[in-house]
Design a protein around this motif. Sequence first.
Motif, PDB file in Angstrom:
ATOM      1  N   SER A  62      32.483  41.354  50.755  1.00 50.87           N
ATOM      2  CA  SER A  62      32.805  40.873  49.005  1.00 50.87           C
ATOM      3  C   SER A  62      33.766  40.551  48.371  1.00 50.87           C
ATOM      4  CB  SER A  62      32.055  41.806  48.615  1.00 50.87           C
ATOM      5  OG  SER A  62      30.688  41.941  49.225  1.00 50.87           O
ATOM      6  N   LEU A  63      35.220  41.376  48.322  1.00 52.52           N
ATOM      7  CA  LEU A  63      36.354  41.250  47.681  1.00 52.52           C
ATOM      8  C   LEU A  63      36.886  39.424  48.062  1.00 52.52           C
ATOM      9  CD1 LEU A  63      37.978  44.570  48.559  1.00 52.52           C
ATOM     10  CD2 LEU A  63      36.378  43.730  46.893  1.00 52.52           C
ATOM     11  N   ASP A  64      36.749  39.314  49.591  1.00 57.99           N
ATOM     12  CA  ASP A  64      37.537  37.651  49.388  1.00 57.99           C
ATOM     13  C   ASP A  64      36.530  36.556  48.767  1.00 57.99           C
ATOM     14  OD1 ASP A  64      39.266  36.252  51.113  1.00 57.99           O
ATOM     15  OD2 ASP A  64      37.368  35.848  52.079  1.00 57.99           O
ATOM     16  N   TYR A 193      43.510  56.338  41.352  1.00 55.91           N
ATOM     17  CA  TYR A 193      42.115  56.073  41.050  1.00 55.91           C
ATOM     18  C   TYR A 193      42.048  54.147  40.688  1.00 55.91           C
ATOM     19  CZ  TYR A 193      41.089  60.453  40.981  1.00 55.91           C
ATOM     20  OH  TYR A 193      40.519  62.246  40.407  1.00 55.91           O
ATOM     21  N   ILE A 194      42.200  53.165  41.460  1.00 57.02           N
ATOM     22  CA  ILE A 194      41.600  52.259  40.781  1.00 57.02           C
ATOM     23  C   ILE A 194      40.280  51.551  41.364  1.00 57.02           C
ATOM     24  CG2 ILE A 194      42.171  51.742  43.367  1.00 57.02           C
ATOM     25  CD1 ILE A 194      44.135  48.847  42.600  1.00 57.02           C
ATOM     26  N   ASN A 195      39.435  50.386  40.314  1.00 56.42           N
ATOM     27  CA  ASN A 195      38.346  49.934  40.311  1.00 56.42           C
ATOM     28  C   ASN A 195      38.919  48.591  40.768  1.00 56.42           C
ATOM     29  OD1 ASN A 195      37.524  52.150  38.899  1.00 56.42           O
ATOM     30  ND2 ASN A 195      37.506  50.971  37.293  1.00 56.42           N
ATOM     31  N   ILE A 196      38.185  48.433  41.801  1.00 53.46           N
ATOM     32  CA  ILE A 196      37.820  47.046  43.057  1.00 53.46           C
ATOM     33  C   ILE A 196      36.380  46.593  42.561  1.00 53.46           C
ATOM     34  CG2 ILE A 196      38.983  45.622  44.607  1.00 53.46           C
ATOM     35  CD1 ILE A 196      41.101  48.279  45.185  1.00 53.46           C
ATOM     36  N   ALA A 197      36.506  45.371  42.120  1.00 52.24           N
ATOM     37  CA  ALA A 197      35.074  44.979  42.297  1.00 52.24           C
ATOM     38  C   ALA A 197      33.910  45.883  41.505  1.00 52.24           C
ATOM     39  CB  ALA A 197      35.105  44.765  43.136  1.00 52.24           C
ATOM     40  N   ASP A 198      33.400  46.658  42.187  1.00 52.09           N
ATOM     41  CA  ASP A 198      32.139  47.737  41.395  1.00 52.09           C
ATOM     42  C   ASP A 198      32.979  48.934  42.284  1.00 52.09           C
ATOM     43  OD1 ASP A 198      31.176  46.532  43.656  1.00 52.09           O
ATOM     44  OD2 ASP A 198      28.994  47.310  42.885  1.00 52.09           O
ATOM     45  N   ARG A 236      44.980  41.651  50.873  1.00 49.40           N
ATOM     46  CA  ARG A 236      42.929  42.264  50.049  1.00 49.40           C
ATOM     47  C   ARG A 236      43.777  42.754  49.490  1.00 49.40           C
ATOM     48  NH1 ARG A 236      40.474  47.421  52.343  1.00 49.40           N
ATOM     49  NH2 ARG A 236      38.751  46.183  53.802  1.00 49.40           N
ATOM     50  N   PRO A 237      42.469  42.156  47.811  1.00 52.56           N
ATOM     51  CA  PRO A 237      42.336  42.705  46.696  1.00 52.56           C
ATOM     52  C   PRO A 237      43.282  44.399  46.239  1.00 52.56           C
ATOM     53  CG  PRO A 237      41.075  40.923  46.940  1.00 52.56           C
ATOM     54  CD  PRO A 237      41.265  41.415  48.407  1.00 52.56           C
ATOM     55  N   GLY A 238      43.737  44.839  45.689  1.00 49.08           N
ATOM     56  CA  GLY A 238      44.383  46.088  44.986  1.00 49.08           C
ATOM     57  C   GLY A 238      44.992  46.574  45.872  1.00 49.08           C
ATOM     58  N   VAL A 239      45.002  45.763  47.088  1.00 49.85           N
ATOM     59  CA  VAL A 239      46.556  46.519  47.834  1.00 49.85           C
ATOM     60  C   VAL A 239      48.463  46.046  46.897  1.00 49.85           C
ATOM     61  CG1 VAL A 239      48.400  46.684  49.505  1.00 49.85           C
ATOM     62  CG2 VAL A 239      46.284  45.936  50.087  1.00 49.85           C
ATOM     63  N   LEU A 240      48.162  45.141  46.059  1.00 49.24           N
ATOM     64  CA  LEU A 240      49.691  45.350  45.380  1.00 49.24           C
ATOM     65  C   LEU A 240      49.391  45.791  44.727  1.00 49.24           C
ATOM     66  CD1 LEU A 240      52.399  43.648  45.316  1.00 49.24           C
ATOM     67  CD2 LEU A 240      51.137  41.684  44.042  1.00 49.24           C
ATOM     68  N   ASP A 241      48.396  45.936  43.988  1.00 48.29           N
ATOM     69  CA  ASP A 241      48.314  47.025  42.572  1.00 48.29           C
ATOM     70  C   ASP A 241      48.973  48.172  42.837  1.00 48.29           C
ATOM     71  OD1 ASP A 241      47.260  45.017  40.361  1.00 48.29           O
ATOM     72  OD2 ASP A 241      45.866  45.297  42.135  1.00 48.29           O
ATOM     73  N   ILE A 242      47.918  49.216  43.987  1.00 46.15           N
ATOM     74  CA  ILE A 242      48.366  50.730  44.714  1.00 46.15           C
ATOM     75  C   ILE A 242      50.149  50.283  44.492  1.00 46.15           C
ATOM     76  CG2 ILE A 242      48.101  51.887  46.677  1.00 46.15           C
ATOM     77  CD1 ILE A 242      45.152  50.827  47.058  1.00 46.15           C
ATOM     78  N   GLN A 264      43.692  44.183  39.481  1.00 41.63           N
ATOM     79  CA  GLN A 264      43.989  42.471  38.932  1.00 41.63           C
ATOM     80  C   GLN A 264      42.606  40.949  38.996  1.00 41.63           C
ATOM     81  OE1 GLN A 264      46.559  41.516  37.269  1.00 41.63           O
ATOM     82  NE2 GLN A 264      47.461  43.209  36.775  1.00 41.63           N
ATOM     83  N   LEU A 265      42.450  41.701  40.196  1.00 43.27           N
ATOM     84  CA  LEU A 265      41.200  41.320  40.683  1.00 43.27           C
ATOM     85  C   LEU A 265      39.805  41.058  39.493  1.00 43.27           C
ATOM     86  CD1 LEU A 265      38.640  39.619  42.619  1.00 43.27           C
ATOM     87  CD2 LEU A 265      38.273  41.880  43.683  1.00 43.27           C
ATOM     88  N   ASN A 266      40.426  42.866  38.677  1.00 46.12           N
ATOM     89  CA  ASN A 266      39.319  43.284  37.775  1.00 46.12           C
ATOM     90  C   ASN A 266      39.090  42.507  37.186  1.00 46.12           C
ATOM     91  OD1 ASN A 266      38.057  44.804  40.036  1.00 46.12           O
ATOM     92  ND2 ASN A 266      36.916  45.786  38.772  1.00 46.12           N
TER      93      ASN A 266
END
Length: 275
Positions: A62-64, A193-198, A236-242, A264-266
């Motif tokens: 899904s994230l891809d 806490y991070i929101n990645i997609a839903d 993967r989305p969210g990794v760099l944000d974390i 950043q994806l969201n």
Amino acid sequence: MKTFPSAFEKFLLQEYFRLGSINKVYTAHHLGLPISFAGYARLLSKYHIIKSAGPNSRLSESLDILSKLSTYKIPLEKVYHRFAPRQIQVSVNTLHRILHYTRLGLTRRQGTALLISRTSDPQSFLTGREQYTPNSLLGKKGDIALPMAHSKTGEKPGDSIARVLQQEVFTNQTIEGHFPWNLVTEHPQPLMYINIADIRVTVYHLVFDQELEFSSFKLNSLKYRRLKDLHSDNLRPGVLDIFNQYSKAPEHSPAIYAPEFNSQLNLALLKIKAP
């Protein structure tokens, strides 16, 4: 006295971790296994396997696709049919539903991610390569990811952490009956806490004070990597944000002060106009 899995039990545990659910194991083996569904479930409980949570489709798939949507900014159906691998499990309808919730700023699922470092090198973190999302167009291996998995709403944090460790860090040890329970703290405190997609992902920081062997059917090339050695275009989305959030405030904080933010994806998906 502690008991260890027999050869047949190890086979069943291996298939569970390889395929992700009891249903998928039965499907793969054409319902020909000499054990009932209930017996299989009891086997998982016997060896303290924290059962999978969330949908059967893979989080990485899904994230891809959503990442490609945010990059190419073309209709979701075109992204799906152009870039999705043949054996993808997530449906376009599911992706529409995920995208709908993301654009509304809502989360409907829970996840857990682990930021794992070691005492001897606190600036390196355990990461692996996704086995299920290779960039077939460019011939690259899968994206770099942190250990991450779906979680159940309201479950104990220790169970959420143990599930990720069993599925993405210590799979072979778990199958052999040697899962390192001592690494799961009794009252873990969220780092952020991070929101990645839903998905609302709770991030925990674990520090290992010994050298350990890692294994997983979901991530390969598991090793400690430094942020400076990673490239943002294959994460993967969210990794760099974390990582970025951690670098701002690397100290542990009480749960009530743990920051919550959108990936950043969201933020990118919010800028794409709905059809």
